[in-house]
Design an enzyme around this catalytic site. Structure first.
Site, PDB file in Angstrom:
ATOM      1  N   TYR A 296       0.847  -1.206   0.000  1.00 37.52           N
ATOM      2  CA  TYR A 296       0.000   0.000   0.000  1.00 37.52           C
ATOM      3  C   TYR A 296       0.878   1.249   0.000  1.00 37.52           C
ATOM      4  CZ  TYR A 296      -4.372   2.485   0.927  1.00 37.52           C
ATOM      5  OH  TYR A 296      -5.489   3.282   0.830  1.00 37.52           O
ATOM      6  N   TYR A 346      -5.684   5.548  -7.356  1.00 38.96           N
ATOM      7  CA  TYR A 346      -5.952   5.380  -5.930  1.00 38.96           C
ATOM      8  C   TYR A 346      -7.386   4.919  -5.770  1.00 38.96           C
ATOM      9  CZ  TYR A 346      -6.840   6.622  -1.044  1.00 38.96           C
ATOM     10  OH  TYR A 346      -7.192   6.599   0.282  1.00 38.96           O
TER      11      TYR A 346
END
Lengths: 393, 483
Positions: A296, A346
């Site tokens: 991440y 994103y």
């Protein structure tokens, strides 16, 4: 702690996404439905067969609307995971637990938003909320002081990391360079064919020191969904299964939502350590078995901390691990081969799970040779989740 | 009259030497003590008979920065406060200033002040001052407005003729409203320092109420278990150590050190000045327990903040006075901020050998209030209205009352001599003023050693005091330290 009993019994069988853009021009609900339909089509499953849904508490599209939009006659499982970007891998975990235990047959994990053209997370708390719940009160110690955004929270950890480990802004930049190199090969990426150099990273404006603009992920409009079912059903479907070899959630001592500033040490990510321990114990794998990972990357500094928490290197040594293209394609451990959230899009980490599935299938634009077991992680600094995907054998 | 003719009239006075002006009263211990209180200078040689007797001075002395305050006329310098029958000052500068005011140059700021100290003054000294008008500039466009610089030299002697010091002094007289900078716009009231009323509000509830009540009382409260005494932050209704639901609080001193920090540039929301330095601070131990606390910082530039930097608490109020019993999230609010800790005054004077060139002094941030400005002006016997009367300051082209140059000099002297210790002897204080020091804009002093002559103990320290408008003071302090 023992091995999770559902491990190896469920698989991701379909992935689907909308295009990733800065202005989708349509509703968040439509984005979610498009992504869900695409995931079902990818798997060759009629959406009406889906009887479970799993998503984020932050998701604005209720399960009832998704159900009605997909024409699902009956839902037996619907679950939501809290703490923003910490949720993605846990949606798959809940889905896997639901199908492995017989609670549901097919579970769609979804996340969709107009995060750029609609409400932007990067805008921070611009109004002046005066609430009284303990959820709202968590912000009382930061917001009045201008510490309003995820960037401003992560920067506090990053500065300490620089102080204790001698990490530099250039080290953070190496993560951005790797992501953008990978995105440059990915037609679905917003930054397709737009690699950057370390000099570009250094020259980009400050957002919250020590974070430059190019240390920060994009804001994206788009949707991503994954379809999960049992390994037995998976074998009859269109795509090779990406088996859920392990999945985990984690919180650790003195946990806060991205503001765990009060622990003895703030240079690690103990909640990710909690995930790492479960992932290794349940999968029976070790770092040597993992040839690529999707870590991440809302902000670059925590990619370094994740490498350390999962044991790819020792605490404080990630800066050396990533040096000289260590996490780029062809390096020791190519990371975020889709371009990550800095390069591709994103979608709160959900697009990273899709890339994990593609690496297992062998269909990534930056395919890593021998990438059997792929580690995928959820948001960092928050209560989080992680996933190990692998082939069906 | 043309500008050239006017200048010629002004310049007719250049070179004129005024009468030997004698102070109305001798220097007193009370006057010295008031100055020390206003500047916050606690050097015992200025106020403590016993300590002063043992010092190199052999008795109480006046701070060196006070050289040019004692012979001032005081309030009667303003015509409307002059007693009947007392003539207006007839020194060359006063004459020229009256000419300038009559021509509309009513704005005034000091620009340079260079004090050369021959010997420290003592209570009982009666000073005289002989002034020479050295220079009047042609009309110039400055940031503050169109005006003339007026430069004088003053020689200070005691009534007995002992030479005690010299001053070079330069002021700017300007026409209000002709300036180029925002600071010169009299309609532009200074933005309040990061108005907390506009900031995102804290969510106040039963769990954290006591801490926010503490803010209003200017107390930094840290939750404390009433059973086992454990401290923790942020607050919770239950002690995770002993299980008690009886949670009280301890009051932190507000001192601590920076554990980590950030500099926020984007996004920008109302209530703040950007960029914001924010700090995660490890508070001074309470009952042996260390707790961290977060707040934005004031009085520090992004390049000056470091991990490990000592800080102390500062309170930012949305309201002029503390409010009792404010109970919701929307009313008046006070918020804690951190500022660099005030450096401690050195008790044992440094020797020249202990000082090295390039050495930096610990930075000092002064949260400047109107009281600092007015007290400083009065204690330096400067009754210019722009230093105490906000309405008149506006009329004369200033955004607010501002610090007078003698107070700036005083702070500079304190900053350096707190670092050297009490027995350093100041031989010169030289400053150039830049940005005005208005209330509510913290002033941060930094300094470094410019030169050291260890043989004779001569040390020169370069000093800068900066607020968010720019450098307020740039100057040097020349000292003699024990060898």
């Amino acid at each position: 702690m023992s091995k999770h009993t559902y491990a190896g019994k469920a698989a991701v069988v379909g992935i689907g996404a909308t295009e990733f853009s800065k202005n989708s021009g349509r509703s968040e609900l439509q984005l979610a439905l498009e992504a869900c339909v695409a995931a079902c089509e990818d798997a060759g499953v009629d959406p009406k067969q889906v009887n479970g849904l799993s998503t984020f508490t932050m998701e604005t599209n209720p399960e009832s609307e998704i159900m009605r939009g997909l024409g699902i006659p009956e839902l037996t499982h619907f679950s939501r995971i809290h703490f923003g970007g910490g949720a993605p891998c846990a949606t798959v975990q809940y889905a896997a637990m639901a199908v492995a235990s017989g609670v549901a047959d097919y579970v769609l994990c979804y996340r969709a938003f107009n995060e750029r053209s609609g409400r932007r997370f990067g805008a921070g708390v611009q109004d002046r909320p005066a609430g009284a719940t303990s959820e709202e009160a968590q912000f009382a110690w930061t917001s009045p002081h201008g510490i309003l955004t995820p960037a401003s929270w992560v920067a506090m950890f990053a500065r300490r990391m620089m102080h204790e480990y001698g990490v530099t802004s250039e080290d953070f930049g190496a993560v951005a360079v790797a992501d953008r190199r990978h995105a440059a090969n990915n037609p679905a990426a917003h930054f397709y064919e737009q690699p950057i150099t370390l000099a570009d990273h250094q020259a980009s404006r400050w957002i919250v020191e020590p974070l430059h603009l190019l240390d920060c992920c994009q804001e994206t409009d788009g949707g991503q969904a994954m379809l999960v079912t049992t390994i037995e059903r998976a074998r009859d479907l269109k795509q090779p299964a990406a088996v859920v070899e392990a999945a985990a959630q984690g919180m650790a001592d003195d946990q806060h939502m991205m503001r765990s500033f009060f622990r003895d040490s703030i240079v690690g990510l103990p909640e990710m350590g909690t995930c790492a321990r479960q992932i290794w114990e349940t999968s029976g794998l070790s770092t040597d078995d993992v040839k690529t990972a999707v870590l991440y990357d809302h902000f670059t500094p925590f990619v370094l901390a994740q490498l350390e928490e999962f044991g790819f290197c020792k605490p404080g040594e990630a800066k050396d691990f990533i040096a000289d293209g260590g996490i780029e394609i062809g390096g020791r451990l190519p990371v975020n081969t889709h371009g990550g959230q800095l390069g591709e899009a994103y979608i709160h980490g959900m697009n990273g799970i899709a890339e994990g599935v593609r690496q297992v299938r062998g269909t990534s634009v930056n395919q890593v040779d021998g990438a059997e077991h792929v580690l995928v992680t959820g948001g960092t600094g928050v209560p989080t989740s992680a996933l190990m995907l692998g082939p069906d054998r | 009259m043309s500008a050239d003719d006017f200048l010629a009239q002004l310049r007719a006075h250049v070179g004129a030497q005024g009468p030997r002006h004698e102070a109305r009263h001798p220097i007193t211990g009370t006057g010295i003590a008031d100055w020390c209180d206003a500047i916050g200078d606690t050097n015992p040689l200025y106020t403590d008979e016993e300590a002063a007797a043992k010092s190199r001075h052999g008795g109480i002395v006046a701070p060196p920065a006070t050289l040019d305050i004692w012979d001032r006329p005081g309030l009667p310098a303003q015509a409307r406060f002059r007693p009947q029958g007392l003539p207006a000052a007839d020194d060359p500068r006063s004459k020229v200033l009256r000419m300038l005011e009559n021509a509309g140059f009513v704005g005034v700021v000091a620009v340079n002040s260079e004090l050369e100290i021959v010997r420290y003054l003592r209570p009982g000294d009666v000073l005289t001052n002989t002034q020479t008008l050295e220079e009047i500039s042609e009309e110039k466009q400055t940031g503050l407005g169109i005006g003339h610089f007026v430069t004088t030299r003053q020689r200070y002697e005691t009534v007995d003729g002992e030479h005690v010091g010299d001053l070079l002094f330069r002021i700017l007289k300007f026409r209000p409203g002709t300036g180029k900078t925002a600071a010169a716009d009299p309609n532009a009231k200074p933005a309040p320092a990061a108005d907390p009323a506009l900031r995102p509000r804290p969510a106040i509830n039963r769990v954290n109420q006591a801490l926010f009540d503490g803010y209003r009382a200017h107390e930094l409260r840290i939750p404390k278990c009433s059973e086992c005494g454990r401290l923790f932050f942020p607050p919770l209704p239950r002690c995770s150590e002993c299980g008690s639901f009886d949670i009280g609080y301890a009051v932190a001193s507000g001192h601590g050190t920076v554990y980590s920090y950030t500099v926020v540039h984007y996004p920008q929301v109302p209530g703040f000045r950007y960029p914001i330095v924010t700090a995660l601070v490890e508070l001074e131990p309470i009952d042996g327990q260390v707790v961290r606390f977060l707040a934005d910082m004031v009085g520090v530039t992004p390049d000056a903040v470091t991990i490990g930097m000592p800080v102390e608490i500062e309170w930012l109020d949305s309201h002029p006075a503390q409010v009792e019993d404010a109970t919701d999230s929307r009313g008046p609010i006070s918020l804690p901020q951190f500022r660099p800790a005030t450096p401690t005054r050195r008790a044992q004077t440094l020797s020249a050998a202990e000082v090295s060139e390039g050495e930096r002094l610990p930075i000092w941030t002064l949260p400047l209030s109107p009281t600092h400005i007015v007290a400083g002006a009065i204690a330096t016997r400067d009754f210019q209205d722009v230093h105490h009367d906000r309405d008149l300051a506006h009329k004369k082209g200033s955004a607010d009352i501002f610090l007078n140059i003698n107070t700036s000099l005083g702070y500079m002297q304190r900053f350096v001599t707190d670092w050297t210790g009490p027995e350093a002897v100041v031989s010169a204080l030289r400053v150039r003023l830049g940005a005005p020091a208005y209330p509510y804009r913290p002033l941060t002093f930094s300094g470094s050693v410019q030169s050291v002559d260890a043989g004779i103990g001569r040390v020169v320290v370069a000093v800068q005091a900066v607020n968010d408008l720019g450098p307020h003071v740039t100057g040097t302090v020349e000292l003699e330290l024990p060898t």
